[in-house]
Design a protein around this motif. Structure first.
Motif, mmCIF file in Angstrom:
data_model
loop_
_atom_site.group_PDB
_atom_site.id
_atom_site.type_symbol
_atom_site.label_atom_id
_atom_site.label_comp_id
_atom_site.label_asym_id
_atom_site.label_seq_id
_atom_site.Cartn_x
_atom_site.Cartn_y
_atom_site.Cartn_z
ATOM 1 N N VAL A 160 0.984 -0.947 0.211
ATOM 2 C CA VAL A 160 -0.111 -0.071 -0.162
ATOM 3 C C VAL A 160 0.961 1.270 0.035
ATOM 4 C CG1 VAL A 160 -1.577 1.345 1.469
ATOM 5 C CG2 VAL A 160 -2.036 -0.978 0.895
ATOM 6 N N ARG A 161 1.823 1.368 1.090
ATOM 7 C CA ARG A 161 2.855 2.474 0.630
ATOM 8 C C ARG A 161 3.438 2.607 -0.443
ATOM 9 N NH1 ARG A 161 4.441 0.061 5.708
ATOM 10 N NH2 ARG A 161 6.275 -0.808 4.854
ATOM 11 N N TYR A 162 3.891 1.385 -1.031
ATOM 12 C CA TYR A 162 4.361 1.658 -2.539
ATOM 13 C C TYR A 162 3.515 2.075 -3.531
ATOM 14 C CZ TYR A 162 5.697 -0.220 -7.253
ATOM 15 O OH TYR A 162 6.144 -0.388 -8.422
ATOM 16 N N LEU A 163 2.399 1.565 -3.662
ATOM 17 C CA LEU A 163 1.311 1.900 -4.458
ATOM 18 C C LEU A 163 0.878 3.295 -4.380
ATOM 19 C CD1 LEU A 163 -1.098 -1.142 -4.421
ATOM 20 C CD2 LEU A 163 0.319 -0.494 -6.296
ATOM 21 N N THR A 164 0.790 3.816 -2.996
ATOM 22 C CA THR A 164 0.674 5.129 -2.773
ATOM 23 C C THR A 164 1.660 6.146 -3.408
ATOM 24 O OG1 THR A 164 -0.788 4.546 -1.065
ATOM 25 C CG2 THR A 164 0.069 6.911 -1.064
ATOM 26 N N ALA A 165 2.982 5.717 -3.086
ATOM 27 C CA ALA A 165 4.133 6.490 -3.534
ATOM 28 C C ALA A 165 4.194 6.742 -5.158
ATOM 29 C CB ALA A 165 5.257 5.905 -2.918
ATOM 30 N N ILE A 166 3.628 6.029 -5.967
ATOM 31 C CA ILE A 166 3.547 5.817 -7.237
ATOM 32 C C ILE A 166 2.328 6.372 -7.923
ATOM 33 C CG2 ILE A 166 5.552 3.903 -7.420
ATOM 34 C CD1 ILE A 166 3.436 2.382 -8.498
#
Length: 120
Positions: free
Chosen positions: A16-22
């Motif tokens: 979720v952190r990764y998806l939000t960051a991209i």
């Protein structure tokens, strides 16, 4: 909570952190129906992505993506359409895609992350 469940939960948090960051906007997590569960539902541009997250401590028993076989993808499609029907205000007019995130490492926060987009 079992160690396997903790590992999976930590992997989903990282995903979720990764998806939000991209640039993805997470709309739902761990959505359940009688057909199964979706780990993450997110939107990016004009796409509604249903994201399966697989976390492994190592690849000794196979790569995480090996668990997202044709049967699993069919189930994810069914779940994606069920989610869209239950949430038309978020799904209307969007292309539905199935994606997968695999994380390998003893600590999901720092393990290797791979993202497969649009597994249609």
């Amino acid at each position: 909570m079992a160690a396997k469940d903790e590992l999976g939960r930590a992997g989903e948090e990282r995903a979720v952190r990764y998806l939000t960051a991209i640039g993805y906007r997470v709309l739902d997590r761990n959505w359940r129906s009688d057909q199964g569960e979706i780990d993450v539902v997110a939107r990016i541009d004009r796409r509604l992505a249903v994201v399966e997250v697989k976390t492994r401590r190592s690849a000794a028993f196979g790569h995480p993506f090996e668990a997202v076989d044709a049967r699993k993808r069919r189930r994810l499609w069914q779940l994606a359409h069920a989610w869209a029907e239950a949430n038309p205000e978020h799904a209307r007019g969007l292309e539905i895609v199935i994606e997968a995130i695999g994380i390998i490492g003893s600590d999901p926060a720092s393990g290797e992350l791979e993202h497969l987009r649009d597994l249609s």
